[in-house]
Design an enzyme around this catalytic site. Structure first.
Site, PDB file in Angstrom:
ATOM      1  N   GLU A   9       0.872  -1.173   0.000  1.00  0.00           N
ATOM      2  CA  GLU A   9       0.000   0.000   0.000  1.00  0.00           C
ATOM      3  C   GLU A   9       0.908   1.221   0.000  1.00  0.00           C
ATOM      4  O   GLU A   9       2.029   1.174   0.529  1.00  0.00           O
ATOM      5  CB  GLU A   9      -0.918   0.016   1.225  1.00  0.00           C
ATOM      6  CG  GLU A   9      -1.906  -1.142   1.297  1.00  0.00           C
ATOM      7  CD  GLU A   9      -2.882  -1.200   0.138  1.00  0.00           C
ATOM      8  OE1 GLU A   9      -3.148  -0.140  -0.458  1.00  0.00           O
ATOM      9  OE2 GLU A   9      -3.375  -2.299  -0.169  1.00  0.00           O
ATOM     10  N   ASP A  52      -7.215  10.584  -1.690  1.00  0.00           N
ATOM     11  CA  ASP A  52      -7.800   9.458  -2.421  1.00  0.00           C
ATOM     12  C   ASP A  52      -7.193   8.130  -1.978  1.00  0.00           C
ATOM     13  O   ASP A  52      -7.883   7.113  -1.907  1.00  0.00           O
ATOM     14  CB  ASP A  52      -7.598   9.629  -3.930  1.00  0.00           C
ATOM     15  CG  ASP A  52      -8.473  10.738  -4.510  1.00  0.00           C
ATOM     16  OD1 ASP A  52      -9.445  11.124  -3.830  1.00  0.00           O
ATOM     17  OD2 ASP A  52      -8.179  11.212  -5.619  1.00  0.00           O
ATOM     18  N   HIS A  57      -6.975   2.657   1.419  1.00  0.00           N
ATOM     19  CA  HIS A  57      -6.364   1.779   2.425  1.00  0.00           C
ATOM     20  C   HIS A  57      -6.753   2.107   3.865  1.00  0.00           C
ATOM     21  O   HIS A  57      -6.627   1.254   4.743  1.00  0.00           O
ATOM     22  CB  HIS A  57      -4.836   1.756   2.289  1.00  0.00           C
ATOM     23  CG  HIS A  57      -4.176   3.108   2.307  1.00  0.00           C
ATOM     24  ND1 HIS A  57      -4.205   3.936   3.399  1.00  0.00           N
ATOM     25  CD2 HIS A  57      -3.437   3.749   1.351  1.00  0.00           C
ATOM     26  CE1 HIS A  57      -3.516   5.039   3.140  1.00  0.00           C
ATOM     27  NE2 HIS A  57      -3.048   4.954   1.901  1.00  0.00           N
ATOM     28  N   HIS A 152      -8.467  -1.907   1.318  1.00  0.00           N
ATOM     29  CA  HIS A 152      -7.250  -2.569   0.865  1.00  0.00           C
ATOM     30  C   HIS A 152      -6.266  -2.681   2.029  1.00  0.00           C
ATOM     31  O   HIS A 152      -6.089  -1.738   2.791  1.00  0.00           O
ATOM     32  CB  HIS A 152      -6.596  -1.759  -0.266  1.00  0.00           C
ATOM     33  CG  HIS A 152      -7.324  -1.840  -1.562  1.00  0.00           C
ATOM     34  ND1 HIS A 152      -6.752  -2.297  -2.718  1.00  0.00           N
ATOM     35  CD2 HIS A 152      -8.608  -1.538  -1.886  1.00  0.00           C
ATOM     36  CE1 HIS A 152      -7.638  -2.256  -3.696  1.00  0.00           C
ATOM     37  NE2 HIS A 152      -8.769  -1.791  -3.205  1.00  0.00           N
TER      38      HIS A 152
END
Length: 234
Positions: A9, A52, A57, A152
């Site tokens: 990430e 964003d 995440h 995520h």
């Protein structure tokens, strides 16, 4: 073979533009089985995530403030992946970020440390042309349970990707197992003279010929009239 399924990430989408890795998650496969020998780090990126990216995440800038920096973790990461085959979904993205992080600490590019990289996005596009091939889409298509994936996360995504990869390559596993079994079995070859046997020739009936013609017509349509069978048939 030792394989590592890897995901990251990041603070944003541009490694060249200064975005950084904030999380790395890896799961180990050995002989296509999960071993439980996983690697997972949160990383202080020394900058804030884009708004964003935060929506994707959910890892806050405050949470990462006291986490170790990449330079403090790089040796552990490289030792873990050393000489393994690494499996990544959309590998260009993750490797681009890893290479930039390695460059900052004076280390060679990522591929110098591993035996190879498999990109499951490339595999999926070849297997399912014209379809959505995101990780979520592949989980749905291959019946991998991703119900726990609301945001995520590198380790969760690596675990899901491992299941997806195993399902995508299940035919290869069967082929390998058959090959291993064939080699391991002791076989005795007996020579027989078959010249005295007369084998009957059974002609296709009208129904079978019609079904065959229907299959050829479908192949003609799909190949634009390039059906090999018609070219070699008398």
């Amino acid at each position: 073979m030792r394989q590592i399924v890897l995901d990251t990430e990041t603070t944003g989408l541009s490694a060249e533009g200064g975005d950084r890795i904030i999380e790395i998650g890896c799961v180990e496969l050995y002989a296509r089985k999960l071993t439980g020998n996983n690697l997972h780090f949160y990383i202080n990126p020394e900058r804030d995530s884009h708004e964003d990216a935060l929506k994707v995440h959910g890892i806050s800038n405050e949470f990462l403030r006291d986490k170790p920096k990449f330079a403090q973790l790089v040796d552990d990461i490289l030792a873990y992946v050393q000489d393994a085959e690494v499996i990544i979904h959309n590998a260009a993205f993750d490797i681009g970020f890893l290479n930039k992080e390695l460059e900052r600490v004076g280390k060679p590019p990522f591929k110098n440390h591993v035996s190879g990289v498999i990109d499951t996005l490339v595999m999926a596009k070849e297997m399912f042309p014209g379809k959505r091939n995101s990780l979520d889409a592949l989980c749905d298509r291959l019946e991998v349970d991703n119900s726990g994936r609301t945001l995520h996360g590198a380790l969760l995504d690596a675990e899901l990707l491992a299941d997806v990869y195993i399902n995508m390559t299940r035919g290869q596993e069967a082929l390998v197992m058959e090959s291993v079994d064939a080699v391991s079995e002791k076989t005795t070859v007996v020579s027989r003279d078959l010249s005295q046997f007369v084998l009957p020739v059974l002609a296709a009936n009208a129904q079978e010929m019609a079904a065959h013609e229907d299959v050829l017509a479908q192949m003609d349509k799909a190949s634009g009239g390039k059906t090999v069978w018609r070219q070699i048939s008398p």
